[in-house]
Design an enzyme around this catalytic site. Structure first.
Site, short mmCIF file in Angstrom:
data_model
loop_
_atom_site.label_atom_id
_atom_site.label_comp_id
_atom_site.label_asym_id
_atom_site.label_seq_id
_atom_site.Cartn_x
_atom_site.Cartn_y
_atom_site.Cartn_z
N PRO A 37 0.81 -1.23 0.00
CA PRO A 37 0.00 0.00 0.00
C PRO A 37 0.84 1.27 0.00
O PRO A 37 0.43 2.28 -0.58
CB PRO A 37 -0.82 -0.13 1.28
CG PRO A 37 -0.98 -1.61 1.46
CD PRO A 37 0.32 -2.21 1.00
N GLY A 62 5.71 1.31 -4.09
CA GLY A 62 5.53 0.90 -5.48
C GLY A 62 6.86 0.57 -6.12
O GLY A 62 7.45 -0.47 -5.86
N GLU A 69 11.63 -8.44 -18.07
CA GLU A 69 10.27 -7.99 -17.77
C GLU A 69 9.92 -6.77 -18.61
O GLU A 69 8.80 -6.65 -19.13
CB GLU A 69 10.14 -7.67 -16.29
CG GLU A 69 8.75 -7.18 -15.90
CD GLU A 69 8.61 -6.89 -14.41
OE1 GLU A 69 7.52 -6.47 -14.00
OE2 GLU A 69 9.60 -7.07 -13.67
N GLN A 121 -8.12 13.24 -46.41
CA GLN A 121 -6.66 13.36 -46.34
C GLN A 121 -6.15 13.31 -44.90
O GLN A 121 -5.13 12.67 -44.62
CB GLN A 121 -6.20 14.67 -46.99
CG GLN A 121 -4.68 14.80 -47.06
CD GLN A 121 -4.23 16.12 -47.64
OE1 GLN A 121 -4.31 17.14 -46.97
NE2 GLN A 121 -3.76 16.10 -48.88
N GLY A 166 7.63 -0.84 -13.84
CA GLY A 166 8.43 0.37 -13.67
C GLY A 166 7.79 1.52 -14.41
O GLY A 166 7.59 1.45 -15.63
N GLU A 219 8.61 7.39 -15.34
CA GLU A 219 9.56 8.23 -14.63
C GLU A 219 10.77 7.42 -14.15
O GLU A 219 11.92 7.89 -14.21
CB GLU A 219 8.87 8.91 -13.45
CG GLU A 219 7.83 9.95 -13.84
CD GLU A 219 6.55 9.35 -14.40
OE1 GLU A 219 5.83 10.07 -15.11
OE2 GLU A 219 6.26 8.16 -14.12
#
Length: 386
Positions: free
Chosen positions: A131, A134, A244, A281, A366, A369
């Protein structure tokens, strides 16, 4: 579809055809129901396992096919997105989580865990985010305390992909109060006392992919479920980050290509002022530019896949790929939705769902930033210069 020459051989094309047939038969008919339920049916993993689509890289003794070639994973991503749904996370299970067991596990652990993962009977997840934490993994607060025969795991994890379906979850937790950088990887299994699932989290997109909170209240994790050195967890996680991010880049390009193809079909059929939208166009030029940008990006990502196969993909390059592909994906899908007009705002049109699904690609694996920070540091730029 892209018109550029891709990196695949005849055997890859045959594999692509078989994957497309599987996805059209076993995934596509259920996508709407899974998106409404907020979770795909776990039996799809077993069906994928029966087709040999899970843990393709694993040795035959562990139920795999010994196919280390990353191109097979790339194809699985592309066809799952094209014919099924981006929220069916085979690759998280197979290519992000299971390799930790293969790299760090002892013979007993690999023999016990990998065959069931390859068959789809044991679904895998990894629990890093909390929580209050991150991208900064060093801020993780979950703790594992050594006790006789194992560890007592305490903490809360959130935003965990495959969180509801998972039978085994690799949990990242602090392992030594005296060492601030000591983290371990602990395998918590379904049914362990104190291991509880929280609510299914409602999200902006990726509706078919289950995301959940996980709670660990003094969960006893036996020593047999510790992966590697309990003090080197952050280093182990770093080893898998380049792959990853390449996976994320492959996903973003594939998602964008499907959006462009859908939009081309739409503007050819939709008429305004007596002629197809594609005859204007502005439409022609805008989609031509998107096509060129996407082909250029696809060529680069294909090159990086070959580099990864050769063991030459570095972290800054993978971060660059993840950054640029996710940004292109979001810009392109936004423009494609605009060409759909009011229909693009309606959930019955796939482009509407793709618009929502794409937004997270600039956050997970990730954030953009963090990718910029990684690339900037690789250029010799940092706050220490001041």
């Amino acid at each position: 579809m892209s018109t550029i020459r891709r990196i695949f051989e005849p055997e890859h094309d045959q594999f692509r055809d078989s994957v497309a047939r599987f996805i059209r038969k076993e995934v596509a008919p259920h996508v709407d129901a899974w998106r409404k339920a907020g979770c795909c049916d776990r039996t799809i993993f077993e069906k994928a396992g029966e087709q040999g689509l899970l843990l393709m890289w694993a040795a035959e003794q562990y139920g795999g096919a010994g196919m280390a070639d990353f191109r097979y994973e790339q194809i699985l991503y592309e066809e799952t997105i094209r014919h099924g749904d981006i929220g069916v996370f085979f690759t998280l299970h197979s290519r992000l989580v299971a390799p930790y067991i293969a790299r760090l596990g002892n013979d007993e652990q690999k023999a016990r865990l990998l065959p069931d993962a390859a068959s789809g009977k044991r679904i895998l997840a990894i629990a890093m985010t909390e929580p209050g934490t991150g991208s900064d993994l060093a801020g993780i607060q979950a703790r594992a305390r050594k006790t006789d025969g194992g560890w007592l795991l305490q903490g809360t994890k959130t935003y965990i992909s495959n969180g509801l379906n998972a039978d085994a979850v690799i949990v990242v937790a602090r392992s030594d109060p005296a060492q601030p950088r000591a983290f371990g990887l602990f395998l918590a299994e379904r049914g362990m006392p104190g291991f509880e699932r929280g609510r299914k989290l409602d999200k902006l997109g990726l509706d078919a992919q289950d995301t959940a909170e996980l709670f660990f209240d003094n969960v006893f994790v036996p020593d047999a479920n510790l992966l590697g050195d309990p003090a080197k967890g952050l280093g182990y996680l770093a080893e898998g980050l380049a792959e990853e991010r390449l996976l994320s880049a492959c996903q973003s390009v594939a998602h964008a290509q499907v959006a462009l193809d859908l939009t081309l079909d739409y503007v050819k059929a939709r008429r305004a002022f007596g002629r197809p939208l594609g005859a204007f166009q502005n439409t022609r030029f805008a989609l031509a530019r998107k096509h060129a940008e996407l082909d250029a990006m696809q060529s680069w990502i294909d090159t990086l896949v070959i580099e990864h196969n050769a063991g030459r993909l570095d972290a800054p390059t993978a971060a660059s790929a993840k950054l640029l592909t996710s940004e292109l994906e979001n810009r392109l899908i936004d423009d494609c939705l605009q060409f759909h007009g009011g229909a693009g705002y309606m959930d019955e049109y796939r482009i509407s769902r793709m618009y929502r699904d794409a937004r997270v690609s600039r956050i997970y694996a990730g954030s953009s930033e963090i990718m910029l920070e990684i690339v900037g540091r690789s250029l010799g730029l940092s706050e220490r210069m001041a």
